[in-house]
Design a protein around this motif. Structure first.
Motif, PDB file in Angstrom:
ATOM      1  N   ILE A  42       0.857  -1.182   0.000  1.00  0.00           N
ATOM      2  CA  ILE A  42       0.000   0.000   0.000  1.00  0.00           C
ATOM      3  C   ILE A  42       0.893   1.231   0.000  1.00  0.00           C
ATOM      4  N   ASP A  43       0.557   2.250  -0.846  1.00  0.00           N
ATOM      5  CA  ASP A  43       1.371   3.465  -0.901  1.00  0.00           C
ATOM      6  C   ASP A  43       0.998   4.411   0.238  1.00  0.00           C
ATOM      7  N   GLY A  82      -2.608   5.279   0.976  1.00  0.00           N
ATOM      8  CA  GLY A  82      -3.487   4.205   1.420  1.00  0.00           C
ATOM      9  C   GLY A  82      -4.074   3.387   0.278  1.00  0.00           C
ATOM     10  N   LYS A  83      -3.566   3.525  -0.926  1.00  0.00           N
ATOM     11  CA  LYS A  83      -4.079   2.760  -2.072  1.00  0.00           C
ATOM     12  C   LYS A  83      -3.208   1.530  -2.294  1.00  0.00           C
ATOM     13  N   ILE A  84      -3.868   0.452  -2.747  1.00  0.00           N
ATOM     14  CA  ILE A  84      -3.167  -0.799  -3.020  1.00  0.00           C
ATOM     15  C   ILE A  84      -2.439  -0.644  -4.352  1.00  0.00           C
TER      16      ILE A  84
END
Length: 191
Positions: free
Chosen positions: A164-165, A168-170
């Motif tokens: 996850i960056d 907070g995105k996968i």
């Protein structure tokens, strides 16, 4: 004939011992060169010897010289233009080729190289571009190898891995994580 005692060449011969003059002859209808010398008998001047010659031959020779000069100047200008073109193209053509190779490298096509034929500044620039391309190609091959190893490790792991960056995105997940979560990576990426 009228008295020629006041003609320019006679006046100069009286004053300086010899006189020259050029002018158009109304009698003959062309430009003439006149020369006069005093004829002396002791201290006394008895008269003047006056000769004339047509300037047509001299004018023709002068015109010929002018045509030769103009022809020579045109030939020199043409030669200078040709030499300038050769020198300019000898400088710009290699720079254009180097620019083309640099653009190919920018587009991640690392197979192109500059053909170096001279060891001058442009040749040194071409050699530097070739070294840079070699270095970039080597680094990209290492990055691809490392990426393939990482993919292989991630795909063959039993444990599920989700990356996850900072927002907070996968951004990455392996096959084990897909099976555990019950979703495909296409459905979960950027979520």
């Amino acid at each position: 004939m009228e008295n020629h005692g006041d003609r320019e060449e006679i006046v100069l011969a009286r004053e300086q011992g010899i006189g020259y003059a050029t002018r158009f002859s109304d009698t003959i209808g062309r430009n003439m060169l006149y020369v006069a010398l005093p004829i002396s008998n002791g201290d006394r001047t008895d008269g003047y010897l006056r000769l004339s010659m047509s300037l047509a031959e001299i004018e023709a020779a002068i015109r010929k010289v002018w045509f030769l000069l103009l022809g020579g100047l045109l030939a020199v200008f043409a030669l200078a233009g040709l030499i300038s073109y050769r020198v300019a193209s000898g400088v710009t053509r290699p720079i254009e080729l180097i620019t083309s190779v640099a653009q190919q490298i920018t587009d991640m096509n690392y197979k192109y190289r500059v053909t170096v034929s001279k060891k001058d500044e442009i040749g040194q620039l071409g050699t530097a571009i070739n070294r840079m391309a070699d270095s970039l190609e080597l680094q990209m091959n290492r990055i691809r190898e490392d990426e393939n190893r990482l993919k292989s490790v991630l795909e063959n792991m039993i444990s599920g891995v989700v990356m996850i960056d900072t927002s907070g995105k996968i951004v990455l997940l392996n096959r084990a994580a897909e099976e555990l979560l019950g979703f495909s990576s296409r459905e979960l990426l950027d979520k």
